[in-house]
Design a protein around this motif. Structure first.
Motif, PDB file in Angstrom:
ATOM      1  N   GLN A 123      48.671  91.959 -60.179  1.00  0.00           N
ATOM      2  CA  GLN A 123      47.652  91.233 -59.415  1.00  0.00           C
ATOM      3  C   GLN A 123      48.132  90.965 -57.991  1.00  0.00           C
ATOM      4  N   ALA A 124      49.397  90.557 -57.883  1.00  0.00           N
ATOM      5  CA  ALA A 124      49.943  90.268 -56.556  1.00  0.00           C
ATOM      6  C   ALA A 124      49.955  91.526 -55.693  1.00  0.00           C
ATOM      7  N   LEU A 125      50.330  92.665 -56.271  1.00  0.00           N
ATOM      8  CA  LEU A 125      50.334  93.920 -55.517  1.00  0.00           C
ATOM      9  C   LEU A 125      48.921  94.290 -55.066  1.00  0.00           C
ATOM     10  N   TYR A 126      47.948  94.099 -55.973  1.00  0.00           N
ATOM     11  CA  TYR A 126      46.558  94.393 -55.629  1.00  0.00           C
ATOM     12  C   TYR A 126      46.093  93.522 -54.456  1.00  0.00           C
ATOM     13  N   LEU A 127      46.408  92.226 -54.534  1.00  0.00           N
ATOM     14  CA  LEU A 127      45.974  91.309 -53.480  1.00  0.00           C
ATOM     15  C   LEU A 127      46.707  91.557 -52.174  1.00  0.00           C
ATOM     16  N   LEU A 162      43.371  84.878 -49.583  1.00  0.00           N
ATOM     17  CA  LEU A 162      44.143  85.913 -50.266  1.00  0.00           C
ATOM     18  C   LEU A 162      45.585  85.475 -50.498  1.00  0.00           C
ATOM     19  N   ASN A 163      46.153  84.806 -49.508  1.00  0.00           N
ATOM     20  CA  ASN A 163      47.529  84.338 -49.632  1.00  0.00           C
ATOM     21  C   ASN A 163      47.657  83.354 -50.792  1.00  0.00           C
ATOM     22  N   ARG A 164      46.665  82.479 -50.918  1.00  0.00           N
ATOM     23  CA  ARG A 164      46.663  81.516 -52.015  1.00  0.00           C
ATOM     24  C   ARG A 164      46.579  82.235 -53.360  1.00  0.00           C
ATOM     25  N   GLN A 165      45.745  83.271 -53.432  1.00  0.00           N
ATOM     26  CA  GLN A 165      45.622  84.030 -54.674  1.00  0.00           C
ATOM     27  C   GLN A 165      46.931  84.721 -55.032  1.00  0.00           C
TER      28      GLN A 165
END
Length: 567
Positions: A123-127, A162-165
């Motif tokens: 998820q982090a890579l996607y975001l 996005l950073n928060r996600q």
């Protein structure tokens, strides 16, 4: 296993030696596995003390001497290994081993922490990839190309979002219970989203104690049901000031109010009769006996422009069709224009509309601006013993609760997404209040992060093409946040059975009030600026104590990033 070194022949063949070593290695490994992977492996001496010993070499020598057998080690093992196993089984109590060994859960199921970590990394890579694309887009469209400061703010907010996600995705495997990034619980996420204290005990009120033979007939004509309900509540304030019983309009002239709101409850909340239905009024009006019809002694217009009372010939015809006659002509105590209503005080209303006539009618007061702060305060301007004076019909209230229990749960966001006819209405304003769907999705997503709600209840008149696009853009941590609408009736579902049994199913005004009620019970509400439907929801939220400090209009304090030209 302990063995005699003297029994080992230097002349043993390589095959025999390999077989012996394999057997010993396998035996050692079995002992380790038997003890369990979460305990300390046994030493060879410990194993010798706990398991019976069996010397293959010594046995082979004795057998060779007794029976003159000349067998290889491999043949001896094949012949006597089953015997060894039988002896072990009969001579050893294995129950102690099986019941004392603690096999870790990880042997039987995958490490959930590892799986969660892998998912969060993806998820982090996607975001991060999404943020990279957005940052390149901002870079390519430099500040000189951005039309307004709001565009810059919107772009920065998206990156913060996005950073928060990304932070949440990376930290999600390490969360314990209701942990949040700042260490707070899910009930108090970053930003606050707390219930608003309405301070109902300190509100300013007026006593509504009507004279039993004096009536005020409410006339509400402008707009749809939401406008009429606001008009009706203002009429209640006027009736309290003038000490009159309020007559609810007939459904043959106006909406069917008894299907929408709980009229009897209003009298209960005040402990006396302050409102009556048109049908009740018709039965008890003494003027009807004298005139053989229902007679309005005086019809006063609050507004004089653009036309008296905001009543046209069509509505006058409807009044006459009800058997109502009007004494005298329509008049107004002052010059008042609907387009520019002036501020009026309670004293001015009392002085200008005071009358000794039995039946008084006052023209549409929806646009009236009388003691606004007093009228719009939580709980309303009239003293009563309930949390709010005007509530949805009890059947609608119960149906809303059943829908929430079935589809939404306690924590959800409600969105009033007004679209039909709103494009032209909003573009006539400056700034416009009609937002492109991608921009609206960004605004909604920012609020989802604060609330951490799993679903959004959608009240809308938008086409499926618009709601479908909106749904595809609402993502949080790489997952879709579903938009939930009331489904068509299904006999297998029982949440709406009350409406069906009481003949209220399919009534558009009942469904609109049901939407309002569900939205008013949400954790956070996103409304449409300029909509009286939204204002009705906000009013209920204040009265019920469900209002949140995160409630807002869609894309509040932000302008549309594109606005069409006028015709």
């Amino acid at each position: 296993m302990e063995r005699d070194s003297s029994s080992t022949s230097s002349s043993s063949s390589p095959d025999e030696e390999g077989d012996r070593r394999n057997l010993l290695d396998e035996s050692d490994s079995q002992i380790d596995r038997f003890r369990g992977s979460d305990e300390t492996p046994l030493s060879s001496s410990d194993a010798a003390e706990q398991l019976p010993t069996f010397d293959v070499e010594s046995l082979r020598s004795r057998l060779r001497r007794s029976f003159k057998l000349n067998l290889t080690k491999r043949q001896y093992i094949v012949i006597f290994l089953p015997l060894v196993l039988v002896v072990l089984y009969l001579s050893t109590d294995f129950s102690n081993y099986f019941f004392s060994v603690k096999v870790p859960d990880s042997v039987f199921r995958p490490n959930t922490g590892t799986v969660r970590a892998q998912e969060s990394d993806l998820q982090a890579l996607y975001l991060l990839r999404k943020q990279e694309i957005d940052l390149f887009s901002i870079w390519n469209h430099t500040i000189s190309n951005l039309s307004t400061v709001e565009d810059v703010k919107s772009a920065v907010f998206r990156q913060l979002s996005l950073n928060r996600q990304i932070q949440n995705a990376i930290l999600s495997p390490h969360k314990a219970g209701n942990f949040s990034i700042d260490g707070s619980s899910f009930g108090s996420p970053v930003g606050g989203c707390r219930k608003v204290d309405q301070k109902l005990t300190g509100r300013k009120t007026i006593q509504w104690k009507p004279r039993p033979d004096k009536f005020l007939l409410a006339i509400c004509l402008s707009g749809q049901m939401s406008n009429h309900l606001i008009c009706l509540e203002k009429h209640m304030f006027f009736a309290a000031l003038l000490k009159r019983i309020l007559v609810i309009p007939s459904h043959r002239f106006d909406y069917h109010y008894s299907r929408i709101i709980d009229i009897d409850r209003i009298n209960t909340c005040l402990g006396r009769t302050v409102v009556v239905s048109f049908e009740e009024f018709w039965k008890k009006d003494k003027n009807r006996k004298k005139h053989h019809h229902l007679h309005i002694d005086r019809f006063i217009c609050y507004f004089s422009k653009p036309e008296p009372c905001y009543v046209d010939k069509e509505h006058l015809t409807k009044l006459k069709a009800l058997g109502i006659t009007i004494g005298g002509k329509l008049d107004s105590p002052w010059e008042e224009d609907i387009a520019r209503p002036s501020n009026k005080t309670a004293e001015e209303v009392e002085t200008s509309f005071r009358s000794d006539d039995d039946v008084l009618a006052i023209g549409d007061v929806f646009y009236a601006n009388v003691e606004r702060e007093w009228v719009m305060q939580p709980g309303g301007p009239v003293a009563h013993k309930c949390r709010t004076l005007v509530e949805p019909n009890r059947l609608i209230l119960l149906t809303a609760q059943r829908f929430i229990q079935t589809f939404l749960g306690k924590n959800y966001i409600a969105l009033h997404f007004r679209r039909h006819g709103f494009l032209k209405f909003c573009n006539a304003k400056n700034p416009s209040c009609f937002y492109p769907i991608p921009q609206a999705a960004d605004c909604i997503t920012r609020l989802i992060e604060k609330v951490e709600a799993p679903v959004i209840y959608l009240s809308t008149d938008a086409a499926e093409s618009e709601t479908g696009l909106l749904q595809s853009l609402l993502m949080l941590n790489g997952k879709t946040v579903p938009l939930v609408k009331r489904p068509p009736r299904d006999s297998a579902e029982k949440w709406d059975a009350l409406l069906y049994r009481h003949g209220l199913e399919g009534d558009s005004q009942v469904e609109a009030m049901l939407d309002k009620t569900i939205s008013a019970m949400s954790s956070v509400f996103i409304g449409a600026s300029g909509s009286t439907f939204t204002e009705g929801i906000l009013r209920l939220r204040k009265d019920w104590g469900t209002a949140s400090d995160c409630d807002e209009y869609l894309c509040q304090d932000e302008q549309p990033n594109f606005v069409a030209d006028h015709e």
